[in-house]
Design a protein around this motif. Sequence first.
Motif, short mmCIF file in Angstrom:
data_model
loop_
_atom_site.label_atom_id
_atom_site.label_comp_id
_atom_site.label_asym_id
_atom_site.label_seq_id
_atom_site.Cartn_x
_atom_site.Cartn_y
_atom_site.Cartn_z
N ARG A 256 0.83 -1.21 0.00
CA ARG A 256 0.00 0.00 0.00
C ARG A 256 0.86 1.26 0.00
N ALA A 262 -4.15 -1.70 -2.38
CA ALA A 262 -3.89 -2.99 -1.74
C ALA A 262 -3.50 -4.04 -2.78
N ASP A 285 -7.04 -8.50 1.78
CA ASP A 285 -6.06 -7.44 1.89
C ASP A 285 -5.15 -7.64 3.09
#
Length: 285
Positions: A256, A262, A285
């Motif tokens: 990120r 993500a 994620d």
Amino acid sequence: MGTKTELPHATDWVRHAPAFAELESIEAFFSGHAFDPHRHATYAIGRTLAGVQSFSYRGAQTHSLPGETMVFHPDEVHDGRAGAACGFRYRMLYVPPALVQDVLGGRPLPFHREGVSLDPRLARATDAVFAVLDERPDALGRDAALFDLVSTLAEVCQAWPSRGRVDFAAALQAREYLEDHLDQPVTLDDLARCAGRDRWSLSRDFRAYFGTSPHRYLTLRRLDRVRLQVRLGMDLAQAAVAAGFYDQSHMTRHFRQAFGIAPARWLRGLAAAPGFSGAKAPLRD
């Protein structure tokens, strides 16, 4: 231009050009929010093609209009969003500092403070690289255009500021050590012993010639390995550990920070691209 990835907004898209050697290139359109704050280990050099591209860079709010050239230095935090209701379309080229040093041969990296340039020389040199990438050039054509771009950067930009004397040979030795130990724990003491420098002098060396710290360089190279392994069919959790991260969560935090999205979102877009046959799950994620 390569494969097209659909993004959450119905009108947004990103096309990834076929990779040529170590150069990555995209063309994209965004109607609103594009990317969260993030930073690359590469130069990001691009051209706004339509609309207004707005971003935060080095503490200032900046806007890029059609015909202008964006230059983001390695390791500088920036984001991306539309600056007008019509959205914005742009092309971006990602140039690793190691390729820049192949041309500079040990000079400090060029540094553009404002993030947007109106210099026509830089616009022509950037467009020339895009043109040869579109034509699927041989290595000689690609290298000629890249040489001209880096030479132009060095001509129109300032040198990356550094304090005290810096040692190019030590920085090269440290970089080679990192490349050889991507999936292993590495300390600054390891690099200092390898390069024959003290820890803090080596840190200055590395930043001057490769635009970021040794730790950031290692992290971004590990993320490159994650993306490659996923494209080859490995799932995100396995790829994270194989690249040297503790686990998928550890890798996701760095992903990120580096790319502004993500890894699961990146993978979903990649899986939607024609011809992709890599990992499909898990996508958390």
